[in-house]
Design an enzyme around this catalytic site. Structure first.
Site, PDB file in Angstrom:
ATOM      1  N   LYS A 107       0.872  -1.120  -0.135  1.00 33.87           N
ATOM      2  CA  LYS A 107      -0.140  -0.026   0.003  1.00 33.87           C
ATOM      3  C   LYS A 107       0.807   1.265  -0.103  1.00 33.87           C
ATOM      4  O   LYS A 107       1.319   1.705   1.240  1.00 33.87           O
ATOM      5  CB  LYS A 107      -0.835  -0.019   1.369  1.00 33.87           C
ATOM      6  CG  LYS A 107      -1.800  -1.079   1.216  1.00 33.87           C
ATOM      7  CD  LYS A 107      -2.770  -1.135   2.426  1.00 33.87           C
ATOM      8  CE  LYS A 107      -3.722  -2.310   2.268  1.00 33.87           C
ATOM      9  NZ  LYS A 107      -4.564  -2.372   3.541  1.00 33.87           N
ATOM     10  N   GLY A 137      -7.927  -3.557   1.935  1.00 29.02           N
ATOM     11  CA  GLY A 137      -8.912  -3.575   2.824  1.00 29.02           C
ATOM     12  C   GLY A 137      -8.501  -3.537   4.386  1.00 29.02           C
ATOM     13  O   GLY A 137      -7.231  -3.127   4.734  1.00 29.02           O
ATOM     14  N   ALA A 141      -2.583  -7.399  10.560  1.00 27.01           N
ATOM     15  CA  ALA A 141      -2.364  -8.670  10.637  1.00 27.01           C
ATOM     16  C   ALA A 141      -2.289  -9.463  11.884  1.00 27.01           C
ATOM     17  O   ALA A 141      -3.088 -10.562  11.893  1.00 27.01           O
ATOM     18  CB  ALA A 141      -0.871  -8.796  10.111  1.00 27.01           C
ATOM     19  N   LYS A 192      -4.740   6.174   2.891  1.00 22.42           N
ATOM     20  CA  LYS A 192      -5.439   5.907   4.383  1.00 22.42           C
ATOM     21  C   LYS A 192      -3.938   5.990   5.176  1.00 22.42           C
ATOM     22  O   LYS A 192      -4.128   6.184   6.313  1.00 22.42           O
ATOM     23  CB  LYS A 192      -6.204   4.549   4.489  1.00 22.42           C
ATOM     24  CG  LYS A 192      -5.202   3.427   4.158  1.00 22.42           C
ATOM     25  CD  LYS A 192      -4.955   2.517   5.189  1.00 22.42           C
ATOM     26  CE  LYS A 192      -4.011   1.462   4.732  1.00 22.42           C
ATOM     27  NZ  LYS A 192      -3.386   0.895   6.105  1.00 22.42           N
ATOM     28  N   ARG A 256       0.447   0.441  12.263  1.00 24.45           N
ATOM     29  CA  ARG A 256       1.525   0.927  12.048  1.00 24.45           C
ATOM     30  C   ARG A 256       1.827   2.785  11.993  1.00 24.45           C
ATOM     31  O   ARG A 256       2.599   3.309  12.740  1.00 24.45           O
ATOM     32  CB  ARG A 256       2.445   0.441  11.136  1.00 24.45           C
ATOM     33  CG  ARG A 256       2.816  -0.972  11.258  1.00 24.45           C
ATOM     34  CD  ARG A 256       3.418  -1.644  10.280  1.00 24.45           C
ATOM     35  NE  ARG A 256       3.834  -3.032  10.579  1.00 24.45           N
ATOM     36  CZ  ARG A 256       4.775  -3.790   9.673  1.00 24.45           C
ATOM     37  NH1 ARG A 256       5.286  -3.241   8.466  1.00 24.45           N
ATOM     38  NH2 ARG A 256       4.832  -5.136   9.909  1.00 24.45           N
ATOM     39  N   ASN A 257       0.973   3.084  10.956  1.00 25.53           N
ATOM     40  CA  ASN A 257       0.968   4.584  10.549  1.00 25.53           C
ATOM     41  C   ASN A 257       0.412   5.310  11.626  1.00 25.53           C
ATOM     42  O   ASN A 257       0.843   6.427  12.070  1.00 25.53           O
ATOM     43  CB  ASN A 257       0.162   4.716   9.428  1.00 25.53           C
ATOM     44  CG  ASN A 257       1.035   4.292   8.047  1.00 25.53           C
ATOM     45  OD1 ASN A 257       2.058   5.008   7.663  1.00 25.53           O
ATOM     46  ND2 ASN A 257       0.619   2.963   7.695  1.00 25.53           N
ATOM     47  N   GLU A 282       4.433   3.127   5.839  1.00 25.57           N
ATOM     48  CA  GLU A 282       4.356   3.323   4.502  1.00 25.57           C
ATOM     49  C   GLU A 282       4.247   4.801   4.312  1.00 25.57           C
ATOM     50  O   GLU A 282       4.682   5.442   3.257  1.00 25.57           O
ATOM     51  CB  GLU A 282       3.548   2.350   3.934  1.00 25.57           C
ATOM     52  CG  GLU A 282       4.088   0.874   3.808  1.00 25.57           C
ATOM     53  CD  GLU A 282       5.025   0.871   2.739  1.00 25.57           C
ATOM     54  OE1 GLU A 282       5.538   1.768   2.051  1.00 25.57           O
ATOM     55  OE2 GLU A 282       5.292  -0.672   2.479  1.00 25.57           O
TER      56      GLU A 282
END
Length: 332
Positions: A107, A137, A141, A192, A256-257, A282
């Protein structure tokens, strides 16, 4: 039916994707560079560094030999950091079978070229566009690894190929839907990440639900504006690969973000946040390429612009909020 799969990348999402494929009936080989991780997956069927406490099916194995991983694979999924994809593909292209389906689990938008990940796969991997599938989507994880119910979107311009991947992923806790809107699904997944960075900053700054709801809805509006300009179906952004993915990444402490954004919102530098999280966020790099993509198409993306300034120009998050709120008034 897809019976032999390879997953290139041994991180959390790649490992979970392998688990889903195996539980749906495929024999899966994970390729990884780190021998210790490869040996752990192969010998103990665990990946404690990425998914502590999770047992992988016996049908999942691992290797550091790319040819061994991809040999006779019907499906090859790629789960590496988006900005490393082009470099990896330069050495991988000859290992993809002539009719193998190549699945992008990434992504991001590539720095410098502003290419989507499927475009990089086509260009550098020498794979026809109809063989490239995008999975996107709300795919956090650790939750999927625990078997918690979720949905995802399988997007491909070839409807039949999308359906084959859909069936290859169908297990009781993981429900895939198909789409032909590759552009919309990829943009939803990439943008996103940037909005989740902003959301994390807001959380750390003590801003409340009004602010958080505004970030999600206005972030979605920015994503849809850019997507429509690039030919995406606007309805995609109201679905699983748009709003669904955005809400999960913003609201979950596991994302994470969002977590990275919280460190920035507490006044930490980019380097300090990276050291604290020890994970790839990312959105930190993609905010630059998404900003460039938006400017090239004359699309306003003020949240993306401010996230880029916080991450790469040293702007204080408090100042970024004031700049966002002080913009010229416009209709909804």
């Amino acid at each position: 039916m897809m019976t032999r799969a390879a997953v290139l990348g041994s991180g959390a999402w790649g490992t979970v994707f392998a688990k889903v494929l195996a539980e749906a009936g495929a024999d899966v080989t994970i390729w990884g560079r780190r021998l210790a991780v490869v040996e752990e997956i192969r010998d103990r069927h665990t990946n404690q560094g990425s998914l502590p406490g999770v047992r992988l099916p016996e049908r999942v194995t691992a290797t550091a030999d790319l040819a061994a991983a991809t040999d006779d694979a019907d499906l090859i999924a790629i789960a590496v950091p988006s900005q490393t994809l082009r470099g990896n593909l330069a050495g991988w292209a000859g290992h993809f079978g002539p009719d193998a389906t190549v699945v992008s689990l990434m992504k991001g938008i590539e720095l410098g070229t502003t290419r989507r990940m499927s475009e990089v796969i086509v260009e550098t991997g020498h794979v026809e566009p109809e063989r490239v599938v995008v999975v996107s989507g709300p795919n956090i994880a650790p939750e999927i690894a625990e078997g918690q119910p979720t949905t995802t979107v399988v997007a491909c311009i070839d409807e039949e190929r999308a359906k084959r991947v859909q069936h290859a992923l169908a297990v009781p806790y993981f429900r895939p839907y198909t789409s032909d809107d590759v552009v919309g699904c990829e943009l939803g997944g990439a943008v996103k990440n940037v909005i989740a960075l902003a959301y994390g900053m807001a959380v750390a700054m003590g801003l409340g639900d009004n602010t958080r709801a505004s970030l999600i809805t206005r972030g979605l509006a920015e994503t849809a504006r850019l997507g429509v300009a690039l030919g995406a179906d606007p309805l995609t952004f109201a679905g699983i690969a748009g709003l669904g993915d955005l809400v999960a990444s913003c609201s979950s402490p596991l994302a994470r973000n969002r977590t990275f954004g919280e460190h920035l919102g507490r006044g930490e530098s980019l380097e300090q946040a990276q050291a604290a999280t020890r994970q790839t966020a990312e959105g930190v790099k993609s905010c630059l390429s998404i900003r460039d993509l938006a400017r090239a198409h004359d699309i306003e993306m003020p949240i993306v612009e401010q996230v880029e300034r916080v991450c790469h120009e040293g702007v204080d998050p408090q100042v970024a909020v004031k700049l966002l709120m002080g913009r010229e008034m416009k209709p909804e």
